[in-house]
Design an enzyme around this catalytic site. Structure first.
Site, PDB file in Angstrom:
ATOM      1  N   HIS A  10       0.804  -1.232   0.000  1.00  0.00           N
ATOM      2  CA  HIS A  10       0.000   0.000   0.000  1.00  0.00           C
ATOM      3  C   HIS A  10       0.834   1.278   0.000  1.00  0.00           C
ATOM      4  CE1 HIS A  10      -4.023  -1.672   0.344  1.00  0.00           C
ATOM      5  NE2 HIS A  10      -3.494  -2.618   1.092  1.00  0.00           N
ATOM      6  N   SER A  41      -2.858  -7.802   1.038  1.00  0.00           N
ATOM      7  CA  SER A  41      -3.363  -8.784   2.002  1.00  0.00           C
ATOM      8  C   SER A  41      -4.797  -8.494   2.429  1.00  0.00           C
ATOM      9  CB  SER A  41      -2.462  -8.815   3.238  1.00  0.00           C
ATOM     10  OG  SER A  41      -1.182  -9.273   2.882  1.00  0.00           O
ATOM     11  N   CYS A  42      -5.222  -7.245   2.294  1.00  0.00           N
ATOM     12  CA  CYS A  42      -6.603  -6.888   2.657  1.00  0.00           C
ATOM     13  C   CYS A  42      -7.611  -7.716   1.858  1.00  0.00           C
ATOM     14  CB  CYS A  42      -6.868  -5.406   2.390  1.00  0.00           C
ATOM     15  SG  CYS A  42      -5.567  -4.326   2.975  1.00  0.00           S
ATOM     16  N   ARG A 304      -1.635   4.378   2.919  1.00  0.00           N
ATOM     17  CA  ARG A 304      -2.035   5.109   1.710  1.00  0.00           C
ATOM     18  C   ARG A 304      -1.896   6.625   1.900  1.00  0.00           C
ATOM     19  NH1 ARG A 304      -4.369   2.695  -2.952  1.00  0.00           N
ATOM     20  NH2 ARG A 304      -3.848   0.532  -2.730  1.00  0.00           N
TER      21      ARG A 304
HETATM   22  P1  FAD Z   1       3.584  -4.185   3.659  1.00  0.00           P
HETATM   23  O1  FAD Z   1       2.202  -4.489   3.216  1.00  0.00           O
HETATM   24  O2  FAD Z   1       4.141  -4.927   4.809  1.00  0.00           O
HETATM   25  O3  FAD Z   1       4.528  -4.387   2.412  1.00  0.00           O
HETATM   26  C1  FAD Z   1       5.908  -4.147   2.459  1.00  0.00           C
HETATM   27  C2  FAD Z   1       6.515  -4.670   1.176  1.00  0.00           C
HETATM   28  O4  FAD Z   1       7.870  -4.262   1.137  1.00  0.00           O
HETATM   29  C3  FAD Z   1       6.496  -6.187   1.084  1.00  0.00           C
HETATM   30  O5  FAD Z   1       5.985  -6.571  -0.165  1.00  0.00           O
HETATM   31  C4  FAD Z   1       7.974  -6.571   1.261  1.00  0.00           C
HETATM   32  O6  FAD Z   1       8.315  -7.742   0.538  1.00  0.00           O
HETATM   33  C5  FAD Z   1       8.677  -5.349   0.694  1.00  0.00           C
HETATM   34  N1  FAD Z   1      10.024  -5.122   1.269  1.00  0.00           N
HETATM   35  C6  FAD Z   1      10.323  -5.059   2.587  1.00  0.00           C
HETATM   36  N2  FAD Z   1      11.633  -4.804   2.756  1.00  0.00           N
HETATM   37  C7  FAD Z   1      12.166  -4.695   1.525  1.00  0.00           C
HETATM   38  C8  FAD Z   1      13.480  -4.433   1.054  1.00  0.00           C
HETATM   39  N3  FAD Z   1      14.488  -4.208   1.895  1.00  0.00           N
HETATM   40  N4  FAD Z   1      13.704  -4.402  -0.292  1.00  0.00           N
HETATM   41  C9  FAD Z   1      12.651  -4.608  -1.154  1.00  0.00           C
HETATM   42  N5  FAD Z   1      11.383  -4.867  -0.755  1.00  0.00           N
HETATM   43  C10 FAD Z   1      11.148  -4.899   0.569  1.00  0.00           C
HETATM   44  N6  FAD Z   1      -5.655  -2.722   6.359  1.00  0.00           N
HETATM   45  C11 FAD Z   1      -6.780  -2.011   6.114  1.00  0.00           C
HETATM   46  O7  FAD Z   1      -6.752  -0.770   6.166  1.00  0.00           O
HETATM   47  N7  FAD Z   1      -7.951  -2.633   5.782  1.00  0.00           N
HETATM   48  C12 FAD Z   1      -8.048  -3.988   5.686  1.00  0.00           C
HETATM   49  O8  FAD Z   1      -9.127  -4.512   5.364  1.00  0.00           O
HETATM   50  C13 FAD Z   1      -6.889  -4.761   5.965  1.00  0.00           C
HETATM   51  N8  FAD Z   1      -6.935  -6.105   5.898  1.00  0.00           N
HETATM   52  C14 FAD Z   1      -5.800  -6.833   6.124  1.00  0.00           C
HETATM   53  C15 FAD Z   1      -5.876  -8.214   6.037  1.00  0.00           C
HETATM   54  C16 FAD Z   1      -4.747  -8.983   6.257  1.00  0.00           C
HETATM   55  C17 FAD Z   1      -4.842 -10.489   6.172  1.00  0.00           C
HETATM   56  C18 FAD Z   1      -3.505  -8.350   6.556  1.00  0.00           C
HETATM   57  C19 FAD Z   1      -2.258  -9.171   6.777  1.00  0.00           C
HETATM   58  C20 FAD Z   1      -3.422  -6.972   6.654  1.00  0.00           C
HETATM   59  C21 FAD Z   1      -4.572  -6.200   6.439  1.00  0.00           C
HETATM   60  N9  FAD Z   1      -4.547  -4.799   6.522  1.00  0.00           N
HETATM   61  C22 FAD Z   1      -5.677  -4.060   6.292  1.00  0.00           C
HETATM   62  C23 FAD Z   1      -3.276  -4.102   6.865  1.00  0.00           C
HETATM   63  C24 FAD Z   1      -2.548  -3.680   5.593  1.00  0.00           C
HETATM   64  O9  FAD Z   1      -2.377  -4.781   4.745  1.00  0.00           O
HETATM   65  C25 FAD Z   1      -1.189  -3.079   5.951  1.00  0.00           C
HETATM   66  O10 FAD Z   1      -1.394  -2.012   6.842  1.00  0.00           O
HETATM   67  C26 FAD Z   1      -0.478  -2.576   4.705  1.00  0.00           C
HETATM   68  O11 FAD Z   1      -0.208  -3.624   3.819  1.00  0.00           O
HETATM   69  C27 FAD Z   1       0.848  -1.894   5.061  1.00  0.00           C
HETATM   70  O12 FAD Z   1       1.473  -1.526   3.884  1.00  0.00           O
HETATM   71  P2  FAD Z   1       3.045  -1.253   3.845  1.00  0.00           P
HETATM   72  O13 FAD Z   1       3.310  -0.620   2.518  1.00  0.00           O
HETATM   73  O14 FAD Z   1       3.464  -0.531   5.055  1.00  0.00           O
HETATM   74  O15 FAD Z   1       3.771  -2.659   3.992  1.00  0.00           O
END
Ligand code: FAD
Length: 451
Positions: A10, A41-42, A304
């Site tokens: 996200h 994952s959402c 987001r």
């Molecule tokens: P992440 O989603 O953790 O993604 C990080 C990405 O960075 C990963 O793909 C990883 O491989 C990559 N990465 C990490 N380190 C490195 C590196 N050093 N080099 C290259 N790539 C790297 N939130 C809601 O608001 N509504 C919902 O309905 C909801 N449902 C959910 C359901 C589930 C089952 C889960 C697990 C979560 C849910 N969430 C929901 C929470 C939401 O998914 C997370 O808050 C969101 O994905 C966070 O986004 P992010 O970009 O911080 O990181």
């Protein structure tokens, strides 16, 4: 200008989108260490329950689509270190096992988190699963149709654990839902709501085993067969751990300022301790409107908003992340609920004095039959007893009235009081609502001192 964005979920996606919207000429390099760009994952529950058929469709962006917009997309390439002084990152190409150095003018880290593993014997057994990301989605899907899996134990009764429990109950499995805290979903809802949901869960083959600490996963023939807690032993053909997350930030130790949980320290403009490096998403904290402090609230909504603001700021604007209240919604079988801000059950954690009013009403006027959608609605409003400032709310019904919580979220952000909410203008139409919306009713009752 060259911007490097790390992480394709996200926060990373929204950063890239924000840059493209305002400055499409920017050179963007977008890195993902996994082999799949932008899995969300959402959407996992919808996939696991068969509503969404193709796991590969649970995404917003494809490499081809982003490349067509001029973005340089790299999957299976991990950023392993940063040199803030030189403005460079080291890239490990996992497919070819090679490394190279890339220069950036601005760097955005949306590295997120991984599911936390419990520090108990047996946690590394092969049938101990997690629920996050595309690989786990595919593995869990296979287990929903595996006849050798009859007993599923989900450890962690928050949103993700509840989603997992419902998926496997709907797949015909016997599910035990374990948590340390006394009630499932206790971080999101007070007991007026969770009492009803616990009964609903039991009616659908989900058995909460809450107020219990996991001690061990015992094994036979290399497979976990039981979850042992301080109060019971539960048979398990599959264990799903959904008990919290751990930030993906070990590699940033000594490079950026991290807090004691490993979260990247940022200011309200999303700047880290190093110049030209921003961090967003689950590996950071967000400003929390009810207390005006900062909290870890791992939601896509927050990632987001941060991603969009990081894009604006790195392009030269100076926007602060607006305070958020942790608004979220979920269904448990027939019930739809949502909550925001502080609940009675979380007030102590935030060190806040609260008062609450609970209202049970019907969604529509009494003359509207249930066949036309009229149903009970449960609403709880939490506020500061002295100032009457709105601090949080919870709502639940068999009809989807969850959007009311967005109104309360805005009321918290705008620092509104009971007096503002009591007579606030909300629509009435008997097909939808009552002349006084349940939010008006709760605020009015609170002002009358009813408990
Ligand atoms: P992440 O989603 O953790 O993604 C990080 C990405 O960075 C990963 O793909 C990883 O491989 C990559 N990465 C990490 N380190 C490195 C590196 N050093 N080099 C290259 N790539 C790297 N939130 C809601 O608001 N509504 C919902 O309905 C909801 N449902 C959910 C359901 C589930 C089952 C889960 C697990 C979560 C849910 N969430 C929901 C929470 C939401 O998914 C997370 O808050 C969101 O994905 C966070 O986004 P992010 O970009 O911080 O990181």
């Amino acid at each position: 200008m060259k911007v490097i964005v790390v992480g394709s979920s996200h926060g990373g996606y929204e950063t890239v989108r924000g840059i493209l919207a305002q400055a499409p000429e920017t050179e963007i390099q977008w890195y993902e260490k996994g082999d799949f760009l932008s899995f969300l994952s959402c959407g996992m529950q919808l996939y696991l329950e068969g509503v969404v058929k193709d796991v590969n469709s649970v995404r917003y962006a494809t490499p081809e689509g982003m490349r067509a917009q001029g973005v340089h997309v790299f999957t299976r390439q991990e950023i392993t270190t940063v040199d803030p002084a030189a403005h460079t990152v080291t890239v490990h190409d996992l497919a070819h096992d090679t490394t190279r150095t890339e220069h950036y003018d601005k760097l955005v880290l949306s590295v997120g988190a991984v599911p936390a593993s419990l520090p108990v014997p047996g946690a590394d057994l092969p049938n101990v699963y997690a629920m996050r990301g595309r690989d786990w989605a595919a593995k869990l899907k296979a287990k929903t149709v595996d006849p050798s899996v009859q007993n599923v134990v989900v450890v962690g009764a928050g949103y993700i654990g509840t989603e997992a429990a419902e998926v496997f109950a709907k797949a015909g499995k016997h599910v035990t839902l374990v948590d340390m805290i006394p009630r499932p979903l206790g971080v999101y809802l007070d007991e007026e709501f969770t009492d009803i949901l616990e009964d609903t869960m039991k009616a659908h083959n989900i058995y909460p085993a809450t107020g219990q600490t996991v001690k061990e996963y015992t094994a036979e023939n290399g497979q976990a067969t039981q979850v042992v807690t301080d109060q019971g032993t539960y048979p398990a053909d599959l264990i799903i751990q959904t008990a919290g997350i751990k930030a993906n930030t070990d590699w940033l130790q000594g490079i950026l300022d991290l807090d004691e949980k490993g979260l990247v320290k940022i200011n309200d403009h999303l700047e880290t301790s190093a110049p030209d490096i921003y961090a967003v998403g689950d590996a950071t904290k967000v400003p929390f409107a009810p207390t005006e402090g900062h909290e870890q609230i791992a939601l896509a909504t927050n990632a987001r908003r941060q991603g969009r603001i990081a894009a604006k700021n790195l392009l030269g604007e100076r926007i602060a992340m607006p305070p958020v209240s942790g608004s979220s919604a979920l269904s448990v079988f027939d019930y739809h609920f949502a909550s925001t801000g502080i609940k009675e059950g979380t007030a102590d954690k935030f060190g806040v004095k609260t008062a609450s009013i609970f209202v049970r009403d019907t969604t529509q006027p009494p003359f509207v039959p249930t066949t036309a959608g009229n149903t009970d609605v449960y609403f709880k409003l939490t506020y500061a007893p002295d100032s009457h400032r709105i601090l949080g709310a919870q709502i639940m019904a068999k009809r989807d009235v969850t959007a009311n919580i967005n109104t309360i979220s805005l009321a918290i952000q705008a620092k509104l009081r009971l007096e503002d909410l009591a007579y606030a203008d909300f629509f009435f139409q008997p097909g939808f609502d009552r002349p006084w919306n349940v939010m008006n009713v709760a605020a009015q009752k609170a002002l009358l001192g009813e408990k």
